[in-house]
Enzyme design. Structure first.
Site, short mmCIF file in Angstrom:
data_model
loop_
_atom_site.label_atom_id
_atom_site.label_comp_id
_atom_site.label_asym_id
_atom_site.label_seq_id
_atom_site.Cartn_x
_atom_site.Cartn_y
_atom_site.Cartn_z
N ARG A 223 1.21 -1.05 -0.50
CA ARG A 223 0.17 -0.18 -0.31
C ARG A 223 1.33 1.15 -0.31
NH1 ARG A 223 -3.37 -2.90 -1.76
NH2 ARG A 223 -5.38 -3.02 -0.52
N HIS A 271 0.05 1.30 -10.37
CA HIS A 271 -0.93 -0.17 -9.61
C HIS A 271 -1.18 -0.84 -11.07
CE1 HIS A 271 -3.66 -0.48 -5.88
NE2 HIS A 271 -3.11 -1.15 -6.85
#
Length: 308
Positions: A223, A271
């Protein structure tokens, strides 16, 4: 009763077809077209607006479409019902590919060679066998453990760092804060795959990075909020850290004024480590629904106190 589904915007029809093939009798309602909220008893969701799930009075189970559940758990109005993961318990093949790709890039100094090409400069970096490059994996959940085993199969000496002592074939295990520095000291390439919890927020900071061997590389597939960006940049600028690859960020898309875009030692990935395959995920969700409605225990329950 019906399933509430909240996939990525614009993919509803694909998911409907996947569920129709896996469980034709299941009524699926795709967010935000939920119909009567009282008819929803199970929700399979990624990101949802704060408080949205509290509007379903008969909700009995929440299934996470994402590997992490930190976004779900951050909702102060989240209903007090069981939460379970829907990931493949044997890991994620796309994540294995992504991790192997970036470990090999750093192992063979590809960022250095790409920069040298821009300068029209002929450089040579040491050529080392995989067995000579210790790799560390922070977080050995189903995804992290599968990645560790993939790297072991290539020949890398792999160690994992976890919260509680455990064992894993072919992987040296370090656990708890008292063993973190020893784990970092032997990790020339470090991958972060930890869940995001209050304890791991900002864990990749100056102290952690400085405990790595000089010239180490860092890869973040966890994250964005795991990383203190200013500390990462400082470690790169000082030369202690050779390079970094990032696939996740606190704010996405990454703002155009972020210094990460322009740093010569950072590879910015948007991502893209993996994608959900509706047919595969729908089949796993339907299996969970059948087990749950039959009164059987959940296979991958989330511990709210631990945050994963």
């Amino acid at each position: 009763m019906a399933l509430l589904l909240a996939p990525q915007p614009g993919t509803g029809d694909v998911w409907r077809r996947a569920f129709a093939a896996a469980m034709p009798e299941l009524e699926v309602r795709v967010w935000p077209d939920v119909g009567d909220p009282a008819a929803i008893d199970i929700a399979a969701v990624g990101a949802m607006p704060t408080g949205a799930l509290a509007k379903f009075p008969n909700l009995r189970l929440i299934l996470s479409l994402t590997a992490g559940v930190d976004t779900l758990l951050s909702d102060p109005a989240l209903p007090d019902v069981p939460i379970a993961r829907t990931a493949d318990p044997d890991g994620d093949a796309m994540m294995n590919e992504t991790a192997l790709l970036h470990v090999l890039r750093h192992h063979r100094y590809m960022p250095d060679y790409l920069q040298a090409q821009q300068r029209c400069e002929w450089i040579r970096r040491p050529i080392r066998a995989a067995r000579e490059r210790p790799v560390g994996v922070m977080g050995l959940g189903s995804v992290g453990l599968a990645i560790a085993k993939t790297l072991v199969a290539i020949g890398f000496p792999v160690a994992g760092w976890v919260r509680q002592p455990r064992s894993a074939d072919g992987v040296e295990i370090f656990s708890g804060g008292e063993q973190l520095d020893a784990f970092l000291a032997r990790s020339e390439i470090l991958l972060n795959l930890l869940p995001l919890t209050p304890q791991t927020h900002g864990i990749v900071n100056a102290a952690l990075l400085n405990a790595l061997p000089k010239g180490a590389a860092f890869i973040n597939l966890g994250r964005g909020d795991h990383v203190v960006e200013a500390d990462l940049i400082a470690a790169l600028d000082s030369g202690h850290l050779a390079a970094a690859t990032l696939d996740v960020y606190p704010v996405e898309p990454l703002p155009k004024d972020s210094p990460l875009w322009r740093h010569p030692k950072i590879t910015v990935m948007p991502h893209v480590a993996r994608r959900l395959v509706p047919e595969e995920v729908a089949a796993r969700i339907c299996a969970v629904i059948r087990e749950f409605r039959a009164g059987r225990p959940l296979a991958q329950p989330v511990d709210r106190k631990r945050g994963y």
